[in-house]
Design a protein around this motif. Structure first.
Motif, PDB file in Angstrom:
ATOM      1  N   VAL A 182      51.783   6.632  46.115  1.00 37.05           N
ATOM      2  CA  VAL A 182      52.074   7.542  47.218  1.00 37.05           C
ATOM      3  C   VAL A 182      50.827   7.733  48.067  1.00 37.05           C
ATOM      4  CG1 VAL A 182      53.841   8.726  45.873  1.00 37.05           C
ATOM      5  CG2 VAL A 182      51.490   9.616  45.893  1.00 37.05           C
ATOM      6  N   PRO A 183      50.980   8.163  49.334  1.00 36.69           N
ATOM      7  CA  PRO A 183      49.808   8.423  50.163  1.00 36.69           C
ATOM      8  C   PRO A 183      48.926   9.530  49.580  1.00 36.69           C
ATOM      9  CG  PRO A 183      51.764   8.200  51.520  1.00 36.69           C
ATOM     10  CD  PRO A 183      52.238   8.250  50.099  1.00 36.69           C
ATOM     11  N   THR A 184      47.628   9.390  49.783  1.00 37.00           N
ATOM     12  CA  THR A 184      46.658  10.365  49.294  1.00 37.00           C
ATOM     13  C   THR A 184      45.825  10.875  50.459  1.00 37.00           C
ATOM     14  OG1 THR A 184      45.087   8.584  48.785  1.00 37.00           O
ATOM     15  CG2 THR A 184      46.544   9.317  47.007  1.00 37.00           C
ATOM     16  N   ILE A 185      45.457  12.151  50.382  1.00 34.59           N
ATOM     17  CA  ILE A 185      44.717  12.799  51.471  1.00 34.59           C
ATOM     18  C   ILE A 185      43.519  13.540  50.904  1.00 34.59           C
ATOM     19  CG2 ILE A 185      44.819  14.507  53.333  1.00 34.59           C
ATOM     20  CD1 ILE A 185      47.829  14.061  53.466  1.00 34.59           C
ATOM     21  N   ALA A 186      42.344  13.322  51.490  1.00 33.64           N
ATOM     22  CA  ALA A 186      41.165  14.100  51.140  1.00 33.64           C
ATOM     23  C   ALA A 186      41.023  15.245  52.128  1.00 33.64           C
ATOM     24  CB  ALA A 186      39.912  13.223  51.161  1.00 33.64           C
ATOM     25  N   ALA A 187      41.043  16.472  51.618  1.00 29.08           N
ATOM     26  CA  ALA A 187      40.772  17.657  52.433  1.00 29.08           C
ATOM     27  C   ALA A 187      39.312  18.023  52.181  1.00 29.08           C
ATOM     28  CB  ALA A 187      41.702  18.800  52.046  1.00 29.08           C
ATOM     29  N   VAL A 188      38.422  17.488  53.010  1.00 25.62           N
ATOM     30  CA  VAL A 188      36.974  17.595  52.794  1.00 25.62           C
ATOM     31  C   VAL A 188      36.516  18.950  53.325  1.00 25.62           C
ATOM     32  CG1 VAL A 188      34.745  16.458  53.115  1.00 25.62           C
ATOM     33  CG2 VAL A 188      36.838  15.089  53.007  1.00 25.62           C
ATOM     34  N   ASN A 189      36.566  19.944  52.455  1.00 27.28           N
ATOM     35  CA  ASN A 189      36.298  21.324  52.845  1.00 27.28           C
ATOM     36  C   ASN A 189      34.816  21.634  53.012  1.00 27.28           C
ATOM     37  OD1 ASN A 189      36.557  20.878  49.875  1.00 27.28           O
ATOM     38  ND2 ASN A 189      35.582  22.895  49.818  1.00 27.28           N
ATOM     39  N   GLY A 190      33.950  20.736  52.538  1.00 29.37           N
ATOM     40  CA  GLY A 190      32.508  20.946  52.640  1.00 29.37           C
ATOM     41  C   GLY A 190      31.797  19.636  52.377  1.00 29.37           C
TER      42      GLY A 190
ATOM     43  N   LEU B 200      56.953  12.468  42.861  1.00 32.67           N
ATOM     44  CA  LEU B 200      55.719  12.668  43.627  1.00 32.67           C
ATOM     45  C   LEU B 200      55.849  12.035  45.005  1.00 32.67           C
ATOM     46  CD1 LEU B 200      52.768  13.752  43.298  1.00 32.67           C
ATOM     47  CD2 LEU B 200      52.124  11.402  42.696  1.00 32.67           C
ATOM     48  N   ARG B 201      55.392  12.754  46.041  1.00 34.71           N
ATOM     49  CA  ARG B 201      55.493  12.262  47.410  1.00 34.71           C
ATOM     50  C   ARG B 201      54.124  12.096  48.082  1.00 34.71           C
ATOM     51  NH1 ARG B 201      59.544  11.186  45.497  1.00 34.71           N
ATOM     52  NH2 ARG B 201      61.658  11.892  46.000  1.00 34.71           N
ATOM     53  N   CYS B 202      53.153  12.933  47.718  1.00 40.63           N
ATOM     54  CA  CYS B 202      51.839  12.857  48.354  1.00 40.63           C
ATOM     55  C   CYS B 202      50.855  13.636  47.496  1.00 40.63           C
ATOM     56  CB  CYS B 202      51.885  13.436  49.774  1.00 40.63           C
ATOM     57  SG  CYS B 202      50.376  13.197  50.739  1.00 40.63           S
ATOM     58  N   VAL B 203      49.572  13.224  47.515  1.00 40.34           N
ATOM     59  CA  VAL B 203      48.530  13.901  46.751  1.00 40.34           C
ATOM     60  C   VAL B 203      47.410  14.320  47.697  1.00 40.34           C
ATOM     61  CG1 VAL B 203      46.782  13.657  44.938  1.00 40.34           C
ATOM     62  CG2 VAL B 203      49.052  12.635  44.640  1.00 40.34           C
ATOM     63  N   VAL B 204      46.988  15.568  47.577  1.00 37.10           N
ATOM     64  CA  VAL B 204      45.867  16.108  48.357  1.00 37.10           C
ATOM     65  C   VAL B 204      44.734  16.436  47.404  1.00 37.10           C
ATOM     66  CG1 VAL B 204      45.076  17.988  49.863  1.00 37.10           C
ATOM     67  CG2 VAL B 204      47.392  17.046  50.135  1.00 37.10           C
ATOM     68  N   VAL B 205      43.516  16.003  47.744  1.00 40.88           N
ATOM     69  CA  VAL B 205      42.329  16.285  46.936  1.00 40.88           C
ATOM     70  C   VAL B 205      41.392  17.164  47.742  1.00 40.88           C
ATOM     71  CG1 VAL B 205      40.389  15.316  45.647  1.00 40.88           C
ATOM     72  CG2 VAL B 205      42.526  14.026  45.848  1.00 40.88           C
ATOM     73  N   THR B 206      40.914  18.252  47.142  1.00 40.87           N
ATOM     74  CA  THR B 206      39.976  19.135  47.828  1.00 40.87           C
ATOM     75  C   THR B 206      39.001  19.714  46.811  1.00 40.87           C
ATOM     76  OG1 THR B 206      39.815  20.886  49.506  1.00 40.87           O
ATOM     77  CG2 THR B 206      41.333  21.266  47.654  1.00 40.87           C
ATOM     78  N   GLY B 207      38.063  20.536  47.287  1.00 36.41           N
ATOM     79  CA  GLY B 207      37.075  21.141  46.405  1.00 36.41           C
ATOM     80  C   GLY B 207      37.125  22.651  46.474  1.00 36.41           C
ATOM     81  N   ALA B 208      36.715  23.297  45.395  1.00 37.56           N
ATOM     82  CA  ALA B 208      36.623  24.758  45.378  1.00 37.56           C
ATOM     83  C   ALA B 208      35.261  25.171  45.931  1.00 37.56           C
ATOM     84  CB  ALA B 208      36.782  25.276  43.952  1.00 37.56           C
ATOM     85  N   GLY B 209      35.222  26.307  46.600  1.00 36.02           N
ATOM     86  CA  GLY B 209      33.958  26.806  47.106  1.00 36.02           C
ATOM     87  C   GLY B 209      33.530  26.119  48.389  1.00 36.02           C
ATOM     88  N   SER B 210      32.215  25.941  48.550  1.00 39.37           N
ATOM     89  CA  SER B 210      31.668  25.473  49.820  1.00 39.37           C
ATOM     90  C   SER B 210      31.506  23.966  49.906  1.00 39.37           C
ATOM     91  CB  SER B 210      30.301  26.128  50.063  1.00 39.37           C
ATOM     92  OG  SER B 210      29.395  25.760  49.034  1.00 39.37           O
ATOM     93  N   ALA B 211      31.740  23.238  48.814  1.00 35.75           N
ATOM     94  CA  ALA B 211      31.550  21.786  48.819  1.00 35.75           C
ATOM     95  C   ALA B 211      32.842  21.071  48.461  1.00 35.75           C
ATOM     96  CB  ALA B 211      30.449  21.385  47.836  1.00 35.75           C
ATOM     97  N   PHE B 212      32.988  19.858  48.971  1.00 38.01           N
ATOM     98  CA  PHE B 212      34.040  18.959  48.487  1.00 38.01           C
ATOM     99  C   PHE B 212      33.591  18.470  47.115  1.00 38.01           C
ATOM    100  CE2 PHE B 212      35.928  14.574  48.434  1.00 38.01           C
ATOM    101  CZ  PHE B 212      37.241  14.957  48.331  1.00 38.01           C
TER     102      PHE B 212
END
Length: 266
Positions: free
Chosen positions: A104-112, A53-65
């Motif tokens: 590992v570094p973690t990233i939030a992809a705040v899509n909504g 594992l090198r990096c983790v990205v967290v995001t949400g489905a649809g219009s909200a995080f």
């Protein structure tokens, strides 16, 4: 707790060592339900055991995080004794904040929208990229609740006390664009580019030396070192560890040969 549902959390393991966790209950704005919490805990356990594992990205489905914790049970359960409520909430907080324990570094992809505990989840990640029109808020006091999920620590850590006080006292929402101005997120971009932006950064991180990256994350954990002397003592140990690695030799060789390095984590 309800029966485990793996569909409320999607796990995409990519060949470059990046894992994407998608909160997947868009009809409920990705509320952090018992089922999602259970799936999240299992997914983090798997990731923690993955040496590649090198990096983790967290995001949400649809219009909200995520709209945060599922509070539907509170209207019926508020008569429960405080010790039982404390145990339930502490388990919930620790399950979701376990993302901070990943090496590992973690990233939030705040899509909504990121609300309450959902905003705290984004703050718990190392980096944040948000939709410019997303709304980030902690409306606890408007609901008659004290803030939870370490928000009273995470917000000051990221934003500083003055802004943390304002957001926690008033519950005011900030857009992704305003959040960028205040340093709450690293960058705000159009909604359809949020995940791509996060994945681009994750991809860059994935090309860096794994040992050096993991040790750097430890150095920066929980607000970083308390003073410069502590930093020097840590670096005088951690840097020699990387000097003894094959990855350092590869990095120097690649620089001399003017090519991208191929790190193995050895």
């Amino acid at each position: 707790m309800s029966e485990a549902r793996s569909d409320v959390l999607l796990v995409d393991r990519r060949p470059d060592g990046v894992a994407v966790l998608t909160l997947n209950d868009p009809d409920r704005r990705n509320a952090m339900s018992d089922a999602m919490t259970e799936a999240w805990t299992a997914a983090l356990a798997d990731l923690r055991a993955d040496a590649g594992l090198r990096c983790v990205v967290v995001t949400g489905a649809g219009s909200a995080f995520t709209s945060g914790g599922d509070l539907s049970w509170l209207a019926e359960k508020n008569a429960v004794a405080v010790p039982a409520l404390r145990d339930r909430m502490l388990a919930f907080y620790r399950a979701w904040l376990a993302i901070r324990d990943l090496e590992v570094p973690t990233i939030a992809a705040v899509n909504g929208h990121a609300v309450g505990a959902g905003f705290a989840l984004a703050l718990a990640c190392d980096l944040r990229y948000a939709a410019d029109d997303a709304k980030l808020l902690v409306p606890f006091t408007a609901l008659g609740l004290h803030p939870g999920m370490a928000t009273t620590w995470l917000l000051p850590e990221v934003a500083g006390l003055p802004l943390a006080r304002e957001l926690l006292f008033t519950g005011r929402a900030v857009t992704g664009t305003e959040a960028e101005r205040h340093g709450l997120v690293n960058r705000a971009v159009p909604r359809d580019r949020v995940l791509a932006e996060a994945l681009s950064v994750a991809g860059t991180i994935a090309t860096r030396a794994p040992i050096a990256t993991r040790l750097t994350k430890v150095a920066l954990a929980n607000g970083g070192h308390p003073d410069m002397e502590t930093a020097l003592r840590w670096e005088s140990l951690a840097q020699p560890v990387t000097m003894a690695s094959r990855d350092m030799l590869e990095g120097i060789r690649a620089q001399r040969e003017k090519r991208p390095p191929e790190f193995t984590g050895e």
